[in-house]
Scaffold this active site. Structure first.
Site, short mmCIF file in Angstrom:
data_model
loop_
_atom_site.label_atom_id
_atom_site.label_comp_id
_atom_site.label_asym_id
_atom_site.label_seq_id
_atom_site.Cartn_x
_atom_site.Cartn_y
_atom_site.Cartn_z
N PRO A 291 0.79 -1.24 0.00
CA PRO A 291 0.00 0.00 0.00
C PRO A 291 0.82 1.29 0.00
O PRO A 291 0.26 2.37 0.09
CB PRO A 291 -0.80 -0.12 1.30
N GLY A 292 2.19 1.18 -0.05
CA GLY A 292 2.96 2.39 -0.27
C GLY A 292 3.99 2.76 0.77
O GLY A 292 4.71 3.75 0.59
N GLU A 313 1.92 -1.02 -9.00
CA GLU A 313 1.03 -1.86 -8.20
C GLU A 313 -0.10 -2.36 -9.11
O GLU A 313 -0.72 -1.57 -9.83
CB GLU A 313 0.45 -1.07 -7.02
N CYS A 409 7.23 -10.80 3.73
CA CYS A 409 6.88 -10.74 5.15
C CYS A 409 6.47 -12.14 5.61
O CYS A 409 5.45 -12.34 6.25
CB CYS A 409 5.76 -9.74 5.40
#
Length: 472
Positions: A291-292, A313, A409
């Site tokens: 998301p940035g 994206e 992640c």
């Protein structure tokens, strides 16, 4: 017939309406959203709390209690399910999910908080009366009274298999992780019992809120002026809010000059920005930018060097979030909605490329505790082609002498080293470079050349990073 006079009947007690407790009703609503809609608590809870505060029902202490009830229940759901299963006379799958949510909230209050036993049981029964009805409230009362007969350690002795008989199942019940997740984390971590127990315990602890001061837009000193703010452990741009709080109330965050970003995520961006490249250093790419957070940090670092960032994206709504995060960047940048496996740019266009690929998210279980119950081993097969496709495109997109950062992640070996090893076989003209010197001061980085961060060792999410230089 008996001559004894009949005893007069006692008058029936008047029906008492259940008393609505706004804190516990809100916690129940959040758990139902997580269960019914596959929502994430970190997205569901803030608007519920905001609405409650605006209505005047909540103060700061109420919000803190509601947050603890929701996250504490989700983190220990597996343990609590095992305890409830020992207290009911039917398989757990036959208990209605809303009843289980009320029971789990009650068990957490009994075994995971300092709320007195009587208060925990009575408040849970009252909640059951409000949201389930009087009939099922009696069931809740009976189960919680059984649970209240022992403490957490006593229950774990009863419901967890002995470690020597089944180490993984023991750890799964005691530390509330699915068995397959325990196995995967242990494989990646290596070592004996102490390390994996420390990691699983860290997954069940409430993480601090970490802010990033975006270079050229905010100063760390400004963020340190906030209440209970301390410098980050490793990133020079990080500030930790040690008592939580509402980051949106921090002026620099509200203005977009700073953001909420785990320190592990910051380190990945900083390592890529610090990696030595041969020749020019003008064009940077974030190939999975939503998301940035990383894109905003990379954009600020690129601007300091006169470089341009392209943030790509695939999902248009997430590309919008990237554009919002980058708004106000001091240097030039561009945001595009594009499929990273079929990019619109030419091969060899970039000097630095980051791909933080979609993954199972097993490295962020502190922040999204419900993900551990939602993920399945077969999810790995779904992510594998995308992860390899994105890394392949990244290696094609970087010029000779440039560097690619592959990040996830998740510490699962199938999402980290296996992906990198497969792609290096296909790209003999690429080589791993040692990422460890690019995280100065960070201890326990292993044998390299790649890096795996850990919650229990570094206080970060379990971020993985491999740096790859294109050599020909």
């Amino acid at each position: 017939m008996s001559d004894q006079p009949r005893r007069p009947r006692r008058p029936a007690k008047p029906y008492r309406r259940p008393k609505k407790d706004p804190v516990r009703v809100l916690a129940f609503e959040a758990l139902r959203a997580v269960d019914e809609r596959d929502a994430y608590a970190n997205l569901v809870l803030p608007p519920l709390l905001r609405k409650a505060r605006e209505s005047g029902d909540f103060d700061a202490r109420d919000a803190a209690l509601a947050t603890e009830l929701v996250y504490g229940t989700l983190r220990r759901q597996g343990t609590y399910d095992a305890i409830v299963a020992a207290c009911v006379d039917r398989p757990l799958r036959e208990v209605d999910p809303p009843v289980l949510d009320v029971l789990s909230l009650g068990v957490h209050q009994l075994l995971g908080t300092r709320i007195p036993t009587h208060a925990a049981v009575s408040a849970s029964v009252e909640l059951a009366r409000v949201v389930l009805g009087d009939g099922r409230a009696k069931f809740v009362n009976a189960v919680l009274r059984k649970v209240a007969q022992d403490d957490l350690d006593g229950w774990l002795e009863r419901v967890a298999p002995p470690y020597d008989d089944d180490p993984e199942d023991h750890l799964a019940v005691v530390h509330s992780h699915p068995r397959w997740v325990v196995s995967a984390l242990w494989d990646s971590l290596g070592g004996g019992r102490a390390g994996i127990e420390e990691l699983l315990r860290a997954d069940n602890e409430r993480p601090e809120v970490t802010l990033v001061a975006r270079p050229g837009r905010a100063d760390v000193g400004e963020l340190l002026g906030e209440e209970a703010a301390e410098p980050g452990r490793w990133s020079p741009y990080a500030v930790r809010l040690t008592e939580g709080g509402e980051p949106g109330a921090v002026p620099a965050v509200a203005e977009g000059r700073a953001g909420v970003q785990d320190e592990g995520s910051q380190l990945v961006a900083l390592a890529l920005a610090s990696a030595p490249v041969e020749g020019r250093d003008r064009m940077w790419l974030d190939g999975c930018a939503g998301p940035g957070g990383k894109a905003a940090l990379l954009g600020a670092l690129a601007a300091e060097r006169g470089a341009v960032l392209l943030a790509s994206e695939k999902q248009p709504h997430r590309a919008g979030l990237v554009a919002k995060a980058l708004a106000g960047n001091p240097g030039p940048y561009q945001v595009v909605a594009a499929d990273g496996t079929r990019p619109p740019w030419r091969p060899g266009s970039f000097d630095r490329v980051l791909v933080d690929v979609p993954c199972t998210g097993l490295g962020a279980l502190r922040r999204r505790p419900e993900a551990r119950w939602r993920r399945r081993p077969e999810d790995l097969d779904g992510f594998a082609p995308l992860q390899r496709g994105l890394l392949r495109t990244a290696l094609e997109s970087v010029r000779v002498g440039g560097v690619v950062g592959y990040a996830t992640c998740s510490p699962h070996l199938a999402e980290t080293r296996a992906v990198v090893a497969d792609l290096l076989k296909q790209f003999p003209e690429a080589e791993l470079i040692d990422a460890r010197p690019l995280l100065p001061g960070v201890p326990d980085l292993g044998e390299g050349p790649d890096v795996q961060l850990w919650p229990h060792l570094h206080g970060t999410d379990a971020m993985y990073l491999a740096l790859i230089r294109r050599t020909g």
